[in-house]
Design a protein around this motif. Structure first.
Motif, PDB file in Angstrom:
ATOM      1  N   GLU B 196       0.888  -1.329   0.024  1.00 31.46           N
ATOM      2  CA  GLU B 196       0.116   0.042   0.142  1.00 31.46           C
ATOM      3  C   GLU B 196       0.849   1.243  -0.048  1.00 31.46           C
ATOM      4  O   GLU B 196       1.740   1.329   0.715  1.00 31.46           O
ATOM      5  CB  GLU B 196      -0.968  -0.120   1.343  1.00 31.46           C
ATOM      6  CG  GLU B 196      -1.757   1.002   1.237  1.00 31.46           C
ATOM      7  CD  GLU B 196      -3.185   0.690   0.329  1.00 31.46           C
ATOM      8  OE1 GLU B 196      -3.234  -0.095  -0.238  1.00 31.46           O
ATOM      9  OE2 GLU B 196      -4.010   1.933   0.214  1.00 31.46           O
ATOM     10  N   GLY B 197       0.688   2.166  -0.952  1.00 31.94           N
ATOM     11  CA  GLY B 197       1.327   3.430  -1.327  1.00 31.94           C
ATOM     12  C   GLY B 197       0.707   4.663  -0.199  1.00 31.94           C
ATOM     13  O   GLY B 197      -0.528   4.641  -0.325  1.00 31.94           O
ATOM     14  N   PHE B 198       1.456   5.306   0.303  1.00 29.81           N
ATOM     15  CA  PHE B 198       1.008   6.729   1.208  1.00 29.81           C
ATOM     16  C   PHE B 198       2.014   7.847   0.718  1.00 29.81           C
ATOM     17  O   PHE B 198       3.199   7.585   0.792  1.00 29.81           O
ATOM     18  CB  PHE B 198       1.152   6.292   2.659  1.00 29.81           C
ATOM     19  CG  PHE B 198       0.362   5.272   3.209  1.00 29.81           C
ATOM     20  CD1 PHE B 198      -0.907   5.460   3.750  1.00 29.81           C
ATOM     21  CD2 PHE B 198       0.914   4.052   3.226  1.00 29.81           C
ATOM     22  CE1 PHE B 198      -1.815   4.655   4.131  1.00 29.81           C
ATOM     23  CE2 PHE B 198      -0.014   3.089   3.662  1.00 29.81           C
ATOM     24  CZ  PHE B 198      -1.223   3.168   4.135  1.00 29.81           C
ATOM     25  N   TRP B 199       1.495   8.881   0.180  1.00 32.36           N
ATOM     26  CA  TRP B 199       2.203   9.693  -0.177  1.00 32.36           C
ATOM     27  C   TRP B 199       1.914  11.026   0.562  1.00 32.36           C
ATOM     28  O   TRP B 199       0.945  11.565   0.834  1.00 32.36           O
ATOM     29  CB  TRP B 199       1.873  10.229  -1.805  1.00 32.36           C
ATOM     30  CG  TRP B 199       2.356  11.497  -2.065  1.00 32.36           C
ATOM     31  CD1 TRP B 199       3.666  11.847  -2.051  1.00 32.36           C
ATOM     32  CD2 TRP B 199       1.865  12.664  -3.048  1.00 32.36           C
ATOM     33  NE1 TRP B 199       3.875  12.916  -2.645  1.00 32.36           N
ATOM     34  CE2 TRP B 199       2.763  13.756  -3.288  1.00 32.36           C
ATOM     35  CE3 TRP B 199       0.411  12.823  -3.328  1.00 32.36           C
ATOM     36  CZ2 TRP B 199       2.577  14.621  -4.003  1.00 32.36           C
ATOM     37  CZ3 TRP B 199       0.267  14.118  -4.257  1.00 32.36           C
ATOM     38  CH2 TRP B 199       1.131  14.906  -4.580  1.00 32.36           C
ATOM     39  N   ASP B 202       1.700  14.059   5.316  1.00 31.22           N
ATOM     40  CA  ASP B 202       0.273  14.201   5.965  1.00 31.22           C
ATOM     41  C   ASP B 202      -0.597  12.899   5.778  1.00 31.22           C
ATOM     42  O   ASP B 202      -1.512  12.839   6.317  1.00 31.22           O
ATOM     43  CB  ASP B 202      -0.519  15.344   5.211  1.00 31.22           C
ATOM     44  CG  ASP B 202      -0.383  15.486   3.839  1.00 31.22           C
ATOM     45  OD1 ASP B 202      -0.341  14.264   3.409  1.00 31.22           O
ATOM     46  OD2 ASP B 202      -0.299  16.445   3.332  1.00 31.22           O
ATOM     47  N   ARG B 203       0.194  11.973   5.334  1.00 31.89           N
ATOM     48  CA  ARG B 203      -0.502  10.566   5.416  1.00 31.89           C
ATOM     49  C   ARG B 203      -0.055   9.692   6.257  1.00 31.89           C
ATOM     50  O   ARG B 203      -0.306   8.327   6.491  1.00 31.89           O
ATOM     51  CB  ARG B 203      -0.122   9.958   3.921  1.00 31.89           C
ATOM     52  CG  ARG B 203      -1.108  10.520   2.757  1.00 31.89           C
ATOM     53  CD  ARG B 203      -2.565  10.283   3.214  1.00 31.89           C
ATOM     54  NE  ARG B 203      -3.479  10.728   2.114  1.00 31.89           N
ATOM     55  CZ  ARG B 203      -3.943  11.970   1.913  1.00 31.89           C
ATOM     56  NH1 ARG B 203      -3.535  12.954   2.912  1.00 31.89           N
ATOM     57  NH2 ARG B 203      -4.735  12.513   1.189  1.00 31.89           N
ATOM     58  N   PRO B 205      -0.735   9.906   9.795  1.00 36.91           N
ATOM     59  CA  PRO B 205      -1.776   9.407  10.461  1.00 36.91           C
ATOM     60  C   PRO B 205      -2.412   7.920   9.689  1.00 36.91           C
ATOM     61  O   PRO B 205      -2.782   7.082  10.577  1.00 36.91           O
ATOM     62  CB  PRO B 205      -2.735  10.616  10.310  1.00 36.91           C
ATOM     63  CG  PRO B 205      -1.867  11.729  10.298  1.00 36.91           C
ATOM     64  CD  PRO B 205      -0.951  11.234   9.395  1.00 36.91           C
ATOM     65  N   GLN B 206      -2.776   8.130   8.467  1.00 34.20           N
ATOM     66  CA  GLN B 206      -3.081   6.795   7.924  1.00 34.20           C
ATOM     67  C   GLN B 206      -2.369   5.778   8.000  1.00 34.20           C
ATOM     68  O   GLN B 206      -2.792   4.467   8.367  1.00 34.20           O
ATOM     69  CB  GLN B 206      -3.634   7.095   6.304  1.00 34.20           C
ATOM     70  CG  GLN B 206      -5.087   8.319   6.118  1.00 34.20           C
ATOM     71  CD  GLN B 206      -5.435   8.285   4.864  1.00 34.20           C
ATOM     72  OE1 GLN B 206      -5.217   7.252   4.043  1.00 34.20           O
ATOM     73  NE2 GLN B 206      -6.057   9.527   4.534  1.00 34.20           N
ATOM     74  N   ARG B 209      -2.657   4.031  11.194  1.00 38.33           N
ATOM     75  CA  ARG B 209      -3.795   3.162  11.639  1.00 38.33           C
ATOM     76  C   ARG B 209      -3.640   1.958  10.577  1.00 38.33           C
ATOM     77  O   ARG B 209      -4.033   0.848  11.119  1.00 38.33           O
ATOM     78  CB  ARG B 209      -4.913   3.937  11.009  1.00 38.33           C
ATOM     79  CG  ARG B 209      -6.272   2.957  11.432  1.00 38.33           C
ATOM     80  CD  ARG B 209      -7.589   3.653  10.730  1.00 38.33           C
ATOM     81  NE  ARG B 209      -7.844   4.940  11.492  1.00 38.33           N
ATOM     82  CZ  ARG B 209      -9.061   5.378  11.379  1.00 38.33           C
ATOM     83  NH1 ARG B 209      -9.991   5.025  10.395  1.00 38.33           N
ATOM     84  NH2 ARG B 209      -9.527   6.640  11.879  1.00 38.33           N
ATOM     85  N   TRP B 210      -3.086   2.079   9.382  1.00 38.23           N
ATOM     86  CA  TRP B 210      -2.944   0.825   8.619  1.00 38.23           C
ATOM     87  C   TRP B 210      -1.770  -0.117   9.473  1.00 38.23           C
ATOM     88  O   TRP B 210      -2.339  -1.500   9.604  1.00 38.23           O
ATOM     89  CB  TRP B 210      -2.168   1.623   7.339  1.00 38.23           C
ATOM     90  CG  TRP B 210      -2.128   0.282   6.361  1.00 38.23           C
ATOM     91  CD1 TRP B 210      -1.155  -0.737   6.084  1.00 38.23           C
ATOM     92  CD2 TRP B 210      -3.040   0.087   5.432  1.00 38.23           C
ATOM     93  NE1 TRP B 210      -1.461  -1.609   4.967  1.00 38.23           N
ATOM     94  CE2 TRP B 210      -2.595  -0.964   4.538  1.00 38.23           C
ATOM     95  CE3 TRP B 210      -4.226   0.777   5.017  1.00 38.23           C
ATOM     96  CZ2 TRP B 210      -3.388  -1.622   3.623  1.00 38.23           C
ATOM     97  CZ3 TRP B 210      -4.763   0.317   3.981  1.00 38.23           C
ATOM     98  CH2 TRP B 210      -4.512  -1.039   3.093  1.00 38.23           C
ATOM     99  N   PHE B 216      -7.074  -0.823   6.646  1.00 35.95           N
ATOM    100  CA  PHE B 216      -8.423  -0.270   7.127  1.00 35.95           C
ATOM    101  C   PHE B 216      -9.323  -0.064   5.756  1.00 35.95           C
ATOM    102  O   PHE B 216      -8.649  -0.144   4.669  1.00 35.95           O
ATOM    103  CB  PHE B 216      -8.426   0.587   8.024  1.00 35.95           C
ATOM    104  CG  PHE B 216      -7.715   1.956   7.276  1.00 35.95           C
ATOM    105  CD1 PHE B 216      -8.546   2.832   6.716  1.00 35.95           C
ATOM    106  CD2 PHE B 216      -6.373   2.377   7.613  1.00 35.95           C
ATOM    107  CE1 PHE B 216      -8.178   4.025   6.110  1.00 35.95           C
ATOM    108  CE2 PHE B 216      -5.720   3.425   7.109  1.00 35.95           C
ATOM    109  CZ  PHE B 216      -6.676   4.462   6.311  1.00 35.95           C
TER     110      PHE B 216
END
Lengths: 216, 216
Positions: B196-199, B202-203, B205-206, B209-210, B216
Protein backbone atom coordinates in the motif's frame (compact mmCIF):
# COMPACT_ATOMS: atom_id res chain seq x y z
CA UNK A 1 -20.94 27.17 33.63
CA UNK A 2 -17.34 28.17 34.17
CA UNK A 3 -17.67 31.80 33.20
CA UNK A 4 -16.08 33.60 36.11
CA UNK A 5 -15.48 37.04 34.68
CA UNK A 6 -16.27 39.61 37.32
CA UNK A 7 -17.85 42.21 35.10
CA UNK A 8 -19.32 40.72 31.95
CA UNK A 9 -20.07 44.09 30.42
CA UNK A 10 -19.85 42.76 26.91
CA UNK A 11 -20.21 39.00 27.28
CA UNK A 12 -20.37 38.30 23.55
CA UNK A 13 -17.50 40.59 22.58
CA UNK A 14 -15.13 37.68 22.07
CA UNK A 15 -17.68 35.79 20.03
CA UNK A 16 -18.32 38.66 17.68
CA UNK A 17 -14.60 38.87 16.92
CA UNK A 18 -14.55 35.34 15.54
CA UNK A 19 -14.59 35.68 11.77
CA UNK A 20 -16.11 33.04 9.55
CA UNK A 21 -14.06 30.33 7.89
CA UNK A 22 -14.09 30.49 4.09
CA UNK A 23 -14.42 27.03 2.58
CA UNK A 24 -13.68 26.74 -1.15
CA UNK A 25 -14.47 23.53 -3.01
CA UNK A 26 -15.15 22.06 -6.43
CA UNK A 27 -18.14 19.71 -6.57
CA UNK A 28 -15.96 17.29 -8.54
CA UNK A 29 -13.29 17.11 -5.84
CA UNK A 30 -13.30 13.97 -3.65
CA UNK A 31 -11.27 15.70 -0.96
CA UNK A 32 -13.65 18.66 -1.17
CA UNK A 33 -16.50 16.25 -0.52
CA UNK A 34 -14.69 14.69 2.46
CA UNK A 35 -14.10 18.16 3.89
CA UNK A 36 -17.73 19.17 3.31
CA UNK A 37 -18.81 16.39 5.64
CA UNK A 38 -16.58 17.66 8.45
CA UNK A 39 -15.93 21.39 8.32
CA UNK A 40 -19.15 22.77 9.84
CA UNK A 41 -19.01 20.49 12.89
CA UNK A 42 -15.32 21.26 13.36
CA UNK A 43 -15.91 25.01 13.09
CA UNK A 44 -18.89 24.89 15.45
CA UNK A 45 -16.71 23.42 18.20
CA UNK A 46 -14.83 26.72 18.15
CA UNK A 47 -17.83 28.98 17.69
CA UNK A 48 -17.07 29.66 14.04
CA UNK A 49 -19.37 29.97 11.06
CA UNK A 50 -18.38 28.59 7.66
CA UNK A 51 -19.00 30.37 4.37
CA UNK A 52 -19.14 27.88 1.52
CA UNK A 53 -17.74 28.87 -1.89
CA UNK A 54 -18.09 26.53 -4.87
CA UNK A 55 -15.32 27.14 -7.40
CA UNK A 56 -14.28 25.66 -10.74
CA UNK A 57 -10.82 24.23 -10.34
CA UNK A 58 -10.16 24.31 -14.08
CA UNK A 59 -9.70 28.07 -13.89
CA UNK A 60 -7.09 27.75 -11.14
CA UNK A 61 -5.33 24.91 -12.93
CA UNK A 62 -4.90 27.12 -15.98
CA UNK A 63 -2.93 29.57 -13.85
CA UNK A 64 -0.87 27.12 -11.82
CA UNK A 65 -0.21 24.92 -14.83
CA UNK A 66 -1.35 21.93 -12.81
CA UNK A 67 -2.91 18.94 -14.48
CA UNK A 68 -5.65 16.91 -12.87
CA UNK A 69 -3.94 14.22 -10.79
CA UNK A 70 -6.13 11.52 -12.32
CA UNK A 71 -4.86 12.50 -15.76
CA UNK A 72 -1.20 12.11 -14.77
CA UNK A 73 0.78 8.90 -15.25
CA UNK A 74 1.81 7.24 -11.95
CA UNK A 75 -0.51 9.46 -9.95
CA UNK A 76 -3.87 8.30 -11.26
CA UNK A 77 -3.80 4.84 -9.73
CA UNK A 78 -2.55 6.22 -6.44
CA UNK A 79 -5.21 8.87 -6.18
CA UNK A 80 -8.08 6.48 -6.86
CA UNK A 81 -6.84 4.36 -3.94
CA UNK A 82 -6.27 7.40 -1.76
CA UNK A 83 -9.76 8.85 -2.35
CA UNK A 84 -11.39 5.66 -1.08
CA UNK A 85 -8.89 5.08 1.72
CA UNK A 86 -9.17 8.69 2.95
CA UNK A 87 -12.96 8.31 2.99
CA UNK A 88 -12.69 5.14 5.07
CA UNK A 89 -10.20 6.89 7.34
CA UNK A 90 -12.69 9.71 7.93
CA UNK A 91 -15.66 7.31 8.07
CA UNK A 92 -17.39 9.17 5.25
CA UNK A 93 -19.47 7.10 2.77
CA UNK A 94 -17.78 7.13 -0.65
CA UNK A 95 -18.19 5.35 -3.98
CA UNK A 96 -15.83 6.37 -6.78
CA UNK A 97 -17.98 7.80 -9.61
CA UNK A 98 -17.41 6.35 -13.08
CA UNK A 99 -17.88 9.78 -14.69
CA UNK A 100 -14.90 11.48 -13.06
CA UNK A 101 -13.91 14.22 -13.01
CA UNK A 102 -16.72 16.26 -14.52
CA UNK A 103 -17.66 19.89 -15.01
CA UNK A 104 -19.48 21.50 -12.14
CA UNK A 105 -20.60 24.90 -13.35
CA UNK A 106 -24.33 24.10 -13.13
CA UNK A 107 -23.98 22.79 -9.59
CA UNK A 108 -21.90 25.81 -8.55
CA UNK A 109 -24.39 28.25 -10.10
CA UNK A 110 -27.36 26.52 -8.46
CA UNK A 111 -25.62 26.94 -5.11
CA UNK A 112 -24.96 30.65 -5.71
CA UNK A 113 -28.55 31.26 -6.80
CA UNK A 114 -29.98 29.57 -3.73
CA UNK A 115 -27.42 31.15 -1.43
CA UNK A 116 -28.69 34.63 -2.26
CA UNK A 117 -32.09 33.57 -0.92
CA UNK A 118 -31.21 31.18 1.88
CA UNK A 119 -27.66 30.38 2.97
CA UNK A 120 -28.73 27.40 5.09
CA UNK A 121 -30.74 25.86 2.26
CA UNK A 122 -27.75 26.36 -0.06
CA UNK A 123 -25.57 24.26 2.22
CA UNK A 124 -28.26 21.58 2.19
CA UNK A 125 -28.19 21.63 -1.60
CA UNK A 126 -24.39 21.42 -1.63
CA UNK A 127 -24.48 18.36 0.63
CA UNK A 128 -27.13 16.76 -1.59
CA UNK A 129 -25.10 17.39 -4.77
CA UNK A 130 -21.86 16.12 -3.24
CA UNK A 131 -23.58 12.97 -1.91
CA UNK A 132 -25.44 12.33 -5.17
CA UNK A 133 -22.09 12.34 -6.95
CA UNK A 134 -19.80 10.64 -4.44
CA UNK A 135 -22.16 8.03 -3.04
CA UNK A 136 -24.52 7.37 -5.95
CA UNK A 137 -22.40 8.32 -8.96
CA UNK A 138 -25.03 10.63 -10.41
CA UNK A 139 -23.99 12.84 -13.34
CA UNK A 140 -24.01 16.21 -11.63
CA UNK A 141 -22.53 17.80 -14.75
CA UNK A 142 -26.01 17.37 -16.24
CA UNK A 143 -28.28 20.35 -15.67
CA UNK A 144 -31.35 18.11 -15.30
CA UNK A 145 -29.62 16.09 -12.59
CA UNK A 146 -28.90 19.28 -10.66
CA UNK A 147 -32.54 20.32 -11.05
CA UNK A 148 -33.71 16.87 -9.91
CA UNK A 149 -31.52 17.02 -6.81
CA UNK A 150 -32.80 20.51 -6.00
CA UNK A 151 -36.42 19.53 -6.59
CA UNK A 152 -36.08 16.61 -4.21
CA UNK A 153 -35.20 19.17 -1.53
CA UNK A 154 -38.34 21.18 -2.27
CA UNK A 155 -36.56 23.89 -4.26
CA UNK A 156 -38.86 25.16 -7.04
CA UNK A 157 -37.63 23.73 -10.33
CA UNK A 158 -38.78 26.38 -12.83
CA UNK A 159 -37.13 29.43 -11.20
CA UNK A 160 -33.86 27.56 -10.77
CA UNK A 161 -33.92 26.34 -14.38
CA UNK A 162 -34.53 29.89 -15.53
CA UNK A 163 -31.70 31.23 -13.38
CA UNK A 164 -29.26 28.58 -14.64
CA UNK A 165 -29.93 29.71 -18.21
CA UNK A 166 -29.41 33.40 -17.46
CA UNK A 167 -26.24 35.33 -18.18
CA UNK A 168 -26.31 37.09 -14.82
CA UNK A 169 -25.72 33.89 -12.84
CA UNK A 170 -22.84 32.89 -15.12
CA UNK A 171 -21.25 36.27 -14.50
CA UNK A 172 -21.83 35.87 -10.79
CA UNK A 173 -19.86 32.60 -10.77
CA UNK A 174 -17.10 34.18 -12.85
CA UNK A 175 -16.90 37.01 -10.32
CA UNK A 176 -16.72 34.50 -7.45
CA UNK A 177 -13.90 32.67 -9.25
CA UNK A 178 -11.97 35.91 -9.75
CA UNK A 179 -12.27 36.68 -6.05
CA UNK A 180 -11.16 33.20 -5.07
CA UNK A 181 -8.12 33.33 -7.35
CA UNK A 182 -7.26 36.77 -6.01
CA UNK A 183 -7.23 35.25 -2.52
CA UNK A 184 -4.79 32.53 -3.62
CA UNK A 185 -7.21 29.63 -3.89
CA UNK A 186 -5.69 27.02 -6.20
CA UNK A 187 -7.16 23.70 -5.07
CA UNK A 188 -10.06 21.96 -3.37
CA UNK A 189 -10.75 21.99 -0.53
CA UNK A 190 -9.13 25.29 0.39
CA UNK A 191 -9.82 27.06 3.68
CA UNK A 192 -9.02 30.61 4.73
CA UNK A 193 -9.31 31.51 8.38
CA UNK A 194 -8.08 34.82 9.75
CA UNK A 195 -6.01 35.28 6.60
CA UNK A 196 -4.31 31.87 6.86
CA UNK A 197 -4.81 29.42 4.00
CA UNK A 198 -5.09 25.65 4.39
CA UNK A 199 -5.16 23.40 1.34
CA UNK A 200 -6.50 19.88 1.48
CA UNK A 201 -8.79 17.76 3.63
CA UNK A 202 -5.56 16.55 5.24
CA UNK A 203 -4.97 20.04 6.62
CA UNK A 204 -8.08 19.88 8.83
CA UNK A 205 -5.97 18.81 11.85
CA UNK A 206 -3.79 21.91 11.40
CA UNK A 207 -6.88 24.06 10.89
CA UNK A 208 -8.33 22.64 14.09
CA UNK A 209 -5.21 23.51 16.08
CA UNK A 210 -5.24 26.96 14.51
CA UNK A 211 -8.79 27.52 15.78
CA UNK A 212 -7.99 26.07 19.19
CA UNK A 213 -4.85 28.13 19.74
CA UNK A 214 -5.54 31.22 17.65
CA UNK A 215 -2.65 30.35 15.35
CA UNK A 216 0.50 28.40 16.07
CA UNK B 1 1.26 -10.39 28.83
CA UNK B 2 -2.04 -11.10 27.15
CA UNK B 3 -0.85 -13.83 24.85
CA UNK B 4 -3.25 -16.62 25.57
CA UNK B 5 -2.61 -18.95 22.66
CA UNK B 6 -2.64 -22.51 23.92
CA UNK B 7 0.24 -23.82 21.87
CA UNK B 8 2.77 -21.13 21.02
CA UNK B 9 4.71 -23.39 18.70
CA UNK B 10 6.14 -20.48 16.75
CA UNK B 11 5.88 -17.51 19.08
CA UNK B 12 7.76 -15.14 16.79
CA UNK B 13 5.95 -16.20 13.61
CA UNK B 14 3.83 -13.05 13.63
CA UNK B 15 6.84 -10.85 14.15
CA UNK B 16 8.78 -12.36 11.30
CA UNK B 17 5.85 -11.72 8.96
CA UNK B 18 6.07 -7.98 9.51
CA UNK B 19 7.69 -6.60 6.39
CA UNK B 20 9.71 -3.42 6.42
CA UNK B 21 8.27 -0.04 5.46
CA UNK B 22 9.87 1.49 2.37
CA UNK B 23 10.44 5.20 2.82
CA UNK B 24 11.26 7.19 -0.33
CA UNK B 25 12.41 10.79 -0.07
CA UNK B 26 14.26 13.54 -1.88
CA UNK B 27 16.80 15.39 0.26
CA UNK B 28 15.40 18.65 -1.15
CA UNK B 29 11.85 17.88 0.02
CA UNK B 30 10.65 19.70 3.17
CA UNK B 31 7.88 17.17 3.74
CA UNK B 32 10.41 14.39 3.21
CA UNK B 33 12.51 15.96 5.96
CA UNK B 34 9.51 16.22 8.29
CA UNK B 35 8.72 12.55 7.67
CA UNK B 36 12.36 11.54 8.23
CA UNK B 37 12.11 12.89 11.77
CA UNK B 38 9.07 10.75 12.55
CA UNK B 39 8.91 7.53 10.53
CA UNK B 40 11.36 5.31 12.44
CA UNK B 41 9.77 5.99 15.83
CA UNK B 42 6.29 5.48 14.38
CA UNK B 43 7.31 2.19 12.73
CA UNK B 44 9.05 0.95 15.87
CA UNK B 45 5.80 1.26 17.84
CA UNK B 46 4.44 -1.47 15.57
CA UNK B 47 7.59 -3.58 15.42
CA UNK B 48 8.44 -2.48 11.89
CA UNK B 49 11.77 -1.67 10.33
CA UNK B 50 12.12 1.17 7.80
CA UNK B 51 14.20 0.97 4.65
CA UNK B 52 15.25 4.44 3.53
CA UNK B 53 15.46 5.20 -0.21
CA UNK B 54 16.76 8.58 -1.42
CA UNK B 55 15.32 9.43 -4.84
CA UNK B 56 15.59 12.32 -7.27
CA UNK B 57 12.14 13.78 -7.74
CA UNK B 58 13.07 15.40 -11.02
CA UNK B 59 12.95 12.00 -12.72
CA UNK B 60 9.43 11.34 -11.44
CA UNK B 61 8.29 14.84 -12.34
CA UNK B 62 9.37 14.26 -15.94
CA UNK B 63 6.95 11.33 -16.10
CA UNK B 64 4.01 12.82 -14.23
CA UNK B 65 4.42 16.18 -15.95
CA UNK B 66 4.33 17.83 -12.55
CA UNK B 67 6.10 21.09 -11.93
CA UNK B 68 7.73 21.92 -8.64
CA UNK B 69 5.08 23.56 -6.45
CA UNK B 70 7.41 26.41 -5.60
CA UNK B 71 7.75 27.20 -9.30
CA UNK B 72 4.00 27.47 -9.82
CA UNK B 73 2.06 30.72 -9.58
CA UNK B 74 -0.41 30.85 -6.64
CA UNK B 75 1.12 27.77 -5.07
CA UNK B 76 4.60 29.04 -4.26
CA UNK B 77 3.57 31.46 -1.52
CA UNK B 78 1.23 28.91 0.00
CA UNK B 79 3.83 26.17 0.12
CA UNK B 80 6.46 28.33 1.78
CA UNK B 81 3.95 29.05 4.55
CA UNK B 82 2.84 25.42 4.72
CA UNK B 83 6.40 24.05 5.02
CA UNK B 84 7.04 26.16 8.10
CA UNK B 85 3.57 25.69 9.59
CA UNK B 86 3.69 21.92 9.11
CA UNK B 87 7.07 21.85 10.83
CA UNK B 88 5.66 23.80 13.78
CA UNK B 89 2.65 21.47 13.82
CA UNK B 90 4.97 18.46 14.05
CA UNK B 91 7.35 20.22 16.42
CA UNK B 92 10.28 19.65 14.06
CA UNK B 93 12.96 22.37 13.83
CA UNK B 94 12.82 24.04 10.41
CA UNK B 95 14.37 27.03 8.69
CA UNK B 96 13.46 27.61 5.04
CA UNK B 97 16.71 27.37 3.02
CA UNK B 98 17.47 30.25 0.65
CA UNK B 99 18.88 27.86 -1.95
CA UNK B 100 15.68 25.93 -2.62
CA UNK B 101 15.04 23.55 -4.19
CA UNK B 102 18.40 22.15 -5.15
CA UNK B 103 19.83 19.02 -6.77
CA UNK B 104 20.48 16.13 -4.45
CA UNK B 105 22.31 13.52 -6.46
CA UNK B 106 25.54 13.77 -4.43
CA UNK B 107 23.64 13.40 -1.17
CA UNK B 108 21.64 10.44 -2.51
CA UNK B 109 24.78 8.71 -3.81
CA UNK B 110 26.63 9.23 -0.54
CA UNK B 111 23.72 7.56 1.25
CA UNK B 112 23.75 4.57 -1.12
CA UNK B 113 27.50 4.15 -0.81
CA UNK B 114 27.39 4.16 2.97
CA UNK B 115 24.27 2.00 3.08
CA UNK B 116 26.11 -0.87 1.39
CA UNK B 117 28.54 -0.86 4.31
CA UNK B 118 26.37 0.11 7.26
CA UNK B 119 22.61 0.70 7.04
CA UNK B 120 22.45 2.32 10.48
CA UNK B 121 25.26 4.73 9.72
CA UNK B 122 23.55 5.61 6.43
CA UNK B 123 20.42 6.72 8.29
CA UNK B 124 22.61 8.83 10.54
CA UNK B 125 24.11 10.47 7.46
CA UNK B 126 20.65 11.06 5.99
CA UNK B 127 19.51 12.78 9.19
CA UNK B 128 22.64 14.91 9.20
CA UNK B 129 22.17 15.96 5.55
CA UNK B 130 18.48 16.77 6.03
CA UNK B 131 19.19 18.79 9.18
CA UNK B 132 22.13 20.60 7.59
CA UNK B 133 19.80 21.73 4.81
CA UNK B 134 16.55 22.37 6.64
CA UNK B 135 17.86 23.83 9.87
CA UNK B 136 21.14 25.48 8.81
CA UNK B 137 20.52 26.16 5.10
CA UNK B 138 23.73 24.49 4.00
CA UNK B 139 24.18 23.93 0.26
CA UNK B 140 23.83 20.16 0.13
CA UNK B 141 23.94 20.27 -3.67
CA UNK B 142 27.66 20.96 -3.25
CA UNK B 143 29.78 17.83 -3.18
CA UNK B 144 32.19 19.35 -0.65
CA UNK B 145 29.33 20.13 1.71
CA UNK B 146 28.19 16.50 1.53
CA UNK B 147 31.77 15.39 2.25
CA UNK B 148 32.02 17.83 5.16
CA UNK B 149 28.80 16.55 6.69
CA UNK B 150 29.96 12.95 6.32
CA UNK B 151 33.40 13.72 7.75
CA UNK B 152 31.83 15.29 10.81
CA UNK B 153 30.18 11.92 11.46
CA UNK B 154 33.54 10.14 11.23
CA UNK B 155 33.01 8.80 7.73
CA UNK B 156 36.36 8.66 5.88
CA UNK B 157 36.42 11.51 3.38
CA UNK B 158 38.75 10.13 0.68
CA UNK B 159 36.91 6.85 -0.03
CA UNK B 160 33.56 8.66 -0.19
CA UNK B 161 34.97 11.35 -2.51
CA UNK B 162 36.35 8.62 -4.75
CA UNK B 163 33.03 6.77 -4.79
CA UNK B 164 31.09 9.93 -5.61
CA UNK B 165 33.24 10.43 -8.69
CA UNK B 166 32.84 6.86 -9.93
CA UNK B 167 30.43 5.76 -12.65
CA UNK B 168 29.32 2.71 -10.71
CA UNK B 169 27.65 4.76 -7.96
CA UNK B 170 25.89 6.94 -10.51
CA UNK B 171 24.51 3.82 -12.16
CA UNK B 172 23.49 2.49 -8.78
CA UNK B 173 21.37 5.57 -8.13
CA UNK B 174 19.85 5.36 -11.61
CA UNK B 175 18.93 1.75 -10.91
CA UNK B 176 17.35 2.73 -7.58
CA UNK B 177 15.34 5.43 -9.34
CA UNK B 178 14.10 2.97 -11.97
CA UNK B 179 12.95 0.61 -9.23
CA UNK B 180 11.19 3.40 -7.34
CA UNK B 181 9.39 4.61 -10.46
CA UNK B 182 8.39 1.03 -11.27
CA UNK B 183 6.79 0.84 -7.81
CA UNK B 184 4.76 4.00 -8.47
CA UNK B 185 6.79 6.47 -6.42
CA UNK B 186 6.09 9.97 -7.74
CA UNK B 187 6.63 12.27 -4.77
CA UNK B 188 8.39 12.79 -1.46
CA UNK B 189 7.86 11.42 1.07
CA UNK B 190 6.35 8.23 -0.30
CA UNK B 191 5.82 5.14 1.82
CA UNK B 192 5.02 1.60 0.77
CA UNK B 193 3.88 -0.86 3.41
CA UNK B 194 2.53 -4.28 2.53
CA UNK B 195 1.97 -3.09 -1.04
CA UNK B 196 0.00 0.00 0.00
CA UNK B 197 1.36 3.39 -1.01
CA UNK B 198 1.10 6.56 1.09
CA UNK B 199 2.17 9.91 -0.32
CA UNK B 200 2.99 12.85 1.90
CA UNK B 201 3.97 13.56 5.48
CA UNK B 202 0.26 14.25 5.98
CA UNK B 203 -0.49 10.58 5.31
CA UNK B 204 1.43 9.44 8.41
CA UNK B 205 -1.81 9.27 10.44
CA UNK B 206 -3.31 6.92 7.83
CA UNK B 207 -0.08 4.91 7.72
CA UNK B 208 -0.22 4.63 11.50
CA UNK B 209 -3.76 3.28 11.45
CA UNK B 210 -2.75 0.89 8.66
CA UNK B 211 0.00 -0.52 10.87
CA UNK B 212 -2.25 -0.66 13.92
CA UNK B 213 -5.11 -2.44 12.18
CA UNK B 214 -3.34 -4.35 9.42
CA UNK B 215 -5.09 -2.26 6.79
CA UNK B 216 -8.45 -0.49 6.96
Amino acid sequence: MKQEQETPIAPVAGATLLTAIDFYFDFSSPYGYLASEQIDALAARFGRQVNWHPVLLGAAFKITGAALPVRQPLKSEYFLRDFARSARYQAVPFVQPMNFPLSTQHAARAFLWLHEQDAIAAKGLAHAIFRAYFTAGRDIDNIDTVLDIASALGIPRAPLAEALAAVSLKERLRHEMDRALARGVFGSPFFIVDGEGFWGADRLPQLERWLAEGGF
